[in-house]
Design a protein around this motif. Structure first.
Motif, short mmCIF file in Angstrom:
data_model
loop_
_atom_site.label_atom_id
_atom_site.label_comp_id
_atom_site.label_asym_id
_atom_site.label_seq_id
_atom_site.Cartn_x
_atom_site.Cartn_y
_atom_site.Cartn_z
N GLN A 192 22.59 -34.34 -71.75
CA GLN A 192 21.81 -35.23 -70.46
C GLN A 192 20.56 -34.37 -70.15
N VAL A 193 19.74 -35.07 -69.30
CA VAL A 193 18.59 -34.35 -68.89
C VAL A 193 18.95 -33.06 -68.15
N LEU A 194 17.95 -32.17 -68.28
CA LEU A 194 18.42 -30.90 -67.85
C LEU A 194 16.98 -30.38 -67.32
N HIS A 195 17.20 -29.14 -66.29
CA HIS A 195 15.87 -28.68 -65.76
C HIS A 195 15.17 -28.28 -66.81
N GLY A 196 15.70 -27.23 -67.69
CA GLY A 196 15.16 -26.54 -68.86
C GLY A 196 15.00 -25.07 -68.58
N GLY B 196 13.93 -17.43 -60.68
CA GLY B 196 12.65 -17.70 -60.08
C GLY B 196 12.09 -18.96 -59.83
N ASN B 197 13.09 -20.01 -60.32
CA ASN B 197 12.93 -21.32 -59.96
C ASN B 197 13.81 -22.03 -59.31
N LEU B 198 14.54 -21.32 -58.46
CA LEU B 198 15.30 -21.72 -57.37
C LEU B 198 14.85 -20.83 -56.00
N VAL B 199 14.79 -21.59 -54.94
CA VAL B 199 14.13 -21.06 -53.68
C VAL B 199 15.25 -21.35 -52.41
N PHE C 235 15.26 -26.47 -56.34
CA PHE C 235 14.71 -26.02 -57.55
C PHE C 235 13.24 -26.54 -57.63
N VAL C 236 12.54 -25.72 -58.22
CA VAL C 236 10.94 -25.91 -58.31
C VAL C 236 10.82 -25.86 -59.86
#
Length: 280
Positions: free
Chosen positions: A180-184, A189-192, A200-201
């Protein structure tokens, strides 16, 4: 980012925001890697500034808009400006909502897992062409294979990384787990942590693959709260991610602080984690 480039990047972001009628008297650098993340004040916008072609930033904006519309836990673009990539002085600049951190503590594992599961649910409804996670593995493999790009990597370690990347890519692929599509790269560091909950950023690393590949970037305890995962596949994905991030640190152009020391430590971990037939 090298100091002269960083100065140009900051100037480009300030000029772009000012041209869009956002007041900027001060700039705080929040993150400095291959791109800059800046807090612009007093307008309180978040600017992400990357060198080179803008197509990656366009992809990220498109994905962020679709996910935000579905209620997924992602940071929103700045609503005061057009939702597009702004190009100036060789940089691609995007403007986002700045979220004041809700806490200095890490996001609890259960909340982290819930946010990631909701992100994955939203991503399953996204009809957008994305790379496959194996494309990123191949990028790491090509990097390791290039002595010109990784001159400090000794041959024994080069073979270790090459074998690990190839072997794990093959064994994970043979499992034929659902994609499936993922954040990667949904690492901490990518979760605020914000007043709106964890968001997620940095969606530019989006790819397709099994959810275990995303979970491999998160702290170990997060997987305990994520339903229906394949533990053996997760173990393999963790080792693969370790091999990939180790490869990036040997890139001659990598600017990660103290990267070679970290890479040497990660190589030791990799030797411990690899399957017996891949150990040296």
């Amino acid at each position: 980012m090298r100091a002269p480039d960083a100065q140009r990047a900051v100037a480009a972001a300030v000029a772009t925001a000012t041209a869009l009628d956002l007041a900027v008297d001060d700039v705080a650098v929040l993150h400095d890697s291959n791109k800059l993340t800046l807090r612009l004040l007093p307008c309180d916008a978040l600017a992400r500034v990357a060198p080179g072609e803008p197509h990656v930033a366009r992809f990220e904006i498109d994905l962020a808009r679709r996910l935000a519309a579905s209620g997924s836990p992602v940071a929103a673009l700045d609503p005061r400006v057009p939702p597009r990539v702004h190009e100036r002085d060789g940089f691609a600049i995007t403007l986002w909502t700045y979220y004041e951190p809700a806490t200095s503590d890490a996001v609890p594992p259960a909340d982290y897992a819930d946010a990631l599961a909701r992100l994955h649910a939203g991503m399953r409804d996204v009809d957008l062409a994305t790379p496959h996670f194996t494309d990123r593995v191949e990028q790491a493999r090509r990097l390791v294979a290039s002595r010109e790009r990784t001159p400090a990597l000794v041959e024994e370690d080069r073979r270790l990384l090459a074998d690990a990347l190839a072997g794990l890519r093959r064994s994970i692929g043979e499992r034929a787990a659902p994609d499936q599509v993922l954040h990667g790269e949904p690492h901490p560091g990518n979760l605020v942590a914000t007043g709106h909950g964890p968001l997620f950023v940095d969606l530019e690393t989006c790819c397709r693959g099994p959810v275990e590949f995303d979970l491999a970037h998160a702290p170990d305890a997060v997987a305990d709260h994520y339903p229906g995962i394949d533990r053996d596949l997760l173990r393999q994905c963790r080792t693969l991610v370790l091999a990939m991030i180790t490869a990036w640190r040997w890139d001659r152009d990598d600017q990660f602080p103290d990267g070679h020391r970290l890479a040497a430590r990660w190589l030791d971990r990799l030797r411990t984690d690899l399957h017996p037939d891949l150990r040296r």
